[in-house]
Motif scaffolding. Structure first.
Motif, mmCIF file in Angstrom:
data_model
loop_
_atom_site.group_PDB
_atom_site.id
_atom_site.type_symbol
_atom_site.label_atom_id
_atom_site.label_comp_id
_atom_site.label_asym_id
_atom_site.label_seq_id
_atom_site.Cartn_x
_atom_site.Cartn_y
_atom_site.Cartn_z
ATOM 1 N N ALA A 64 -32.001 4.751 -10.342
ATOM 2 C CA ALA A 64 -30.668 5.369 -10.376
ATOM 3 C C ALA A 64 -29.888 5.085 -9.097
ATOM 4 N N ALA A 65 -30.584 4.977 -7.976
ATOM 5 C CA ALA A 65 -29.904 4.742 -6.698
ATOM 6 C C ALA A 65 -29.181 3.403 -6.673
ATOM 7 N N TRP A 66 -29.652 2.431 -7.457
ATOM 8 C CA TRP A 66 -28.989 1.123 -7.494
ATOM 9 C C TRP A 66 -27.617 1.200 -8.161
ATOM 10 N N LEU A 67 -27.395 2.235 -8.944
ATOM 11 C CA LEU A 67 -26.121 2.357 -9.656
ATOM 12 C C LEU A 67 -25.055 3.073 -8.828
ATOM 13 N N LYS A 68 -25.405 3.471 -7.626
ATOM 14 C CA LYS A 68 -24.479 4.240 -6.792
ATOM 15 C C LYS A 68 -23.223 3.464 -6.427
ATOM 16 N N PHE A 69 -23.252 2.144 -6.577
ATOM 17 C CA PHE A 69 -22.098 1.331 -6.192
ATOM 18 C C PHE A 69 -20.885 1.603 -7.089
ATOM 19 N N PHE A 70 -21.134 2.058 -8.319
ATOM 20 C CA PHE A 70 -20.011 2.414 -9.189
ATOM 21 C C PHE A 70 -19.225 3.584 -8.590
ATOM 22 N N LEU A 71 -19.953 4.603 -8.132
ATOM 23 C CA LEU A 71 -19.270 5.736 -7.512
ATOM 24 C C LEU A 71 -18.750 5.384 -6.127
ATOM 25 N N ALA A 72 -19.377 4.399 -5.479
ATOM 26 C CA ALA A 72 -18.871 3.960 -4.171
ATOM 27 C C ALA A 72 -17.458 3.417 -4.309
ATOM 28 N N ILE A 73 -17.210 2.700 -5.390
ATOM 29 C CA ILE A 73 -15.862 2.171 -5.644
ATOM 30 C C ILE A 73 -14.880 3.322 -5.829
ATOM 31 N N SER B 246 -12.053 18.292 1.931
ATOM 32 C CA SER B 246 -11.911 18.112 0.479
ATOM 33 C C SER B 246 -12.604 16.830 0.025
ATOM 34 N N LYS B 247 -12.524 15.788 0.844
ATOM 35 C CA LYS B 247 -13.178 14.523 0.504
ATOM 36 C C LYS B 247 -14.699 14.663 0.577
ATOM 37 N N PHE B 248 -15.170 15.360 1.608
ATOM 38 C CA PHE B 248 -16.608 15.542 1.756
ATOM 39 C C PHE B 248 -17.171 16.418 0.636
ATOM 40 N N LEU B 249 -16.410 17.402 0.211
ATOM 41 C CA LEU B 249 -16.829 18.236 -0.916
ATOM 42 C C LEU B 249 -16.953 17.399 -2.187
ATOM 43 N N THR B 250 -16.063 16.421 -2.335
ATOM 44 C CA THR B 250 -16.140 15.520 -3.484
ATOM 45 C C THR B 250 -17.392 14.659 -3.409
ATOM 46 N N VAL B 251 -17.713 14.191 -2.210
ATOM 47 C CA VAL B 251 -18.947 13.423 -2.003
ATOM 48 C C VAL B 251 -20.162 14.256 -2.396
ATOM 49 N N ARG C 248 -7.781 -0.049 2.502
ATOM 50 C CA ARG C 248 -7.676 -0.844 1.280
ATOM 51 C C ARG C 248 -9.053 -0.931 0.633
ATOM 52 N N SER C 249 -9.104 -0.703 -0.672
ATOM 53 C CA SER C 249 -10.380 -0.648 -1.382
ATOM 54 C C SER C 249 -11.165 -1.941 -1.256
ATOM 55 N N ALA C 250 -10.520 -3.073 -1.531
ATOM 56 C CA ALA C 250 -11.208 -4.352 -1.524
ATOM 57 C C ALA C 250 -11.756 -4.675 -0.140
ATOM 58 N N PHE C 251 -10.947 -4.432 0.904
ATOM 59 C CA PHE C 251 -11.394 -4.727 2.261
ATOM 60 C C PHE C 251 -12.519 -3.787 2.682
ATOM 61 N N ALA C 252 -12.435 -2.525 2.259
ATOM 62 C CA ALA C 252 -13.480 -1.561 2.605
ATOM 63 C C ALA C 252 -14.811 -1.951 1.968
ATOM 64 N N LYS D 14 -29.594 10.456 -0.006
ATOM 65 C CA LYS D 14 -29.232 9.040 0.015
ATOM 66 C C LYS D 14 -27.810 8.842 -0.491
ATOM 67 N N LEU D 15 -27.454 9.518 -1.581
ATOM 68 C CA LEU D 15 -26.102 9.397 -2.128
ATOM 69 C C LEU D 15 -25.074 9.994 -1.177
ATOM 70 N N VAL D 16 -25.380 11.137 -0.590
ATOM 71 C CA VAL D 16 -24.443 11.765 0.354
ATOM 72 C C VAL D 16 -24.188 10.835 1.535
ATOM 73 N N GLY D 17 -25.259 10.258 2.084
ATOM 74 C CA GLY D 17 -25.099 9.349 3.215
ATOM 75 C C GLY D 17 -24.289 8.115 2.860
ATOM 76 N N PHE D 18 -24.604 7.517 1.712
ATOM 77 C CA PHE D 18 -23.909 6.289 1.300
ATOM 78 C C PHE D 18 -22.442 6.558 0.985
ATOM 79 N N PHE D 19 -22.167 7.637 0.272
ATOM 80 C CA PHE D 19 -20.776 7.959 -0.068
ATOM 81 C C PHE D 19 -19.981 8.361 1.170
#
Length: 278
Positions: A68-77, A108-113, A174-178, A157-162
């Motif tokens: 499941a951790a490999w799929l985290k990139f979808f939420l990273a976007i 508010s952003k961290f709460l979303t994470v 910018r999303s693409a550059f980030a 792991k998800l909290v740290g990555f997000f």
């Protein structure tokens, strides 16, 4: 805090791309169940993954959280876009004009994470229980709920990555550059790890002691790959003379490192936003 989280979730849901990516993420998580039907044909041998024990308690907690951790990139976007859209659509300035402080904005952003990480963890927990009770040969309570630390490691792991993705979204705007910066950083860590392992400290574990503090490496260390634990892989390793000495446990020192990075990313995000001329 409930109001702040509600505002952010509404922004995400009203954005079609973010909504589709979020739904896709949870749909793909549910597809882990399809692993049970996968069969590998190797000559005269047929390997059925569910029969290899991947869904046995308590191994399933390790296996499912790793996959499941490999799929985290979808939420990273989604996380990166969430921040980039604030600049693109001018909602950041509007929120500040309406009375929201920069501290509340970052909160508010961290709460979303935290919400995304928690929802993902609960989803994997329910799915693992369902699959485990369907395929596991052992369903005693003491076995079912052992090794639950993998779920904690998955959440951290998800909290740290997000949190890292959120910081990059604020830093780059910018999303693409980030996302590109995220890829570049991953490559930089890989190169640094290779240099430390093969050039500077080739004959001892000093390199691992250093690289465990790298942001992405520390997140990766939380959940080791589970495939080497399968009896078939162990048998093959024994036959070719490879001893299994890998540590598959979740170490709380690794959790503390990722928690520290998460807090630092939030602090960096706040300081960057506070000092930036909007």
């Amino acid at each position: 805090m409930k109001r702040l989280l509600s505002i952010e979730l509404q922004k995400i849901w009203m954005n079609k791309a973010s909504r589709v990516l979020t739904l896709t993420y949870f749909i793909l998580l549910s597809f882990i169940a399809l692993i049970a039907s996968i069969t590998f044909n190797i000559g005269v041998f047929k390997l059925h993954l569910s029969e290899m024990g991947v869904f046995n308690f308590p191994f399933i907690w390790h296996f499912n959280t790793y996959i499941a951790a490999w799929l985290k990139f979808f939420l990273a976007i989604v996380i990166v876009s969430m921040m980039a859209n604030e600049y693109s659509y001018g909602t950041l300035k509007q929120n500040l004009i309406d009375g929201m402080s920069k501290k509340e904005f970052i909160l508010s952003k961290f709460l979303t994470v935290l919400a995304f990480a928690f929802a993902s963890t609960v989803f994997v927990f329910v799915m693992s229980l369902t699959l485990g009770y369907s395929f596991s040969s052992s369903t005693e309570m003491s076995i079912v709920f052992s090794k639950m630390e993998y779920l904690l490691a998955f959440f951290i792991k998800l909290v740290g990555f997000f949190s890292f993705c959120l910081f990059l979204g604020i830093l780059v705007k910018r999303s693409a550059f980030a996302l590109g910066f995220l890829l570049v950083w991953n490559i930089i860590e890989g190169i640094a790890k290779g240099i430390l392992n093969f050039k500077i400290f080739p004959d001892n574990n000093i390199a691992d002691s250093i690289t465990q503090f790298f942001p992405l490496e520390s997140m990766s260390n939380l959940i080791a790959e589970p495939f080497s634990r399968l009896s078939l892989i162990k048998t093959i390793g024994t036959q070719i003379g490879v001893d299994d000495v890998k540590d598959f446990n979740v170490h709380y020192s690794s959790i503390l490192i990722v928690v520290a990075w998460s807090l630092l990313f939030m602090l960096f995000s706040y300081k960057l936003l506070k000092n930036r001329d909007l």
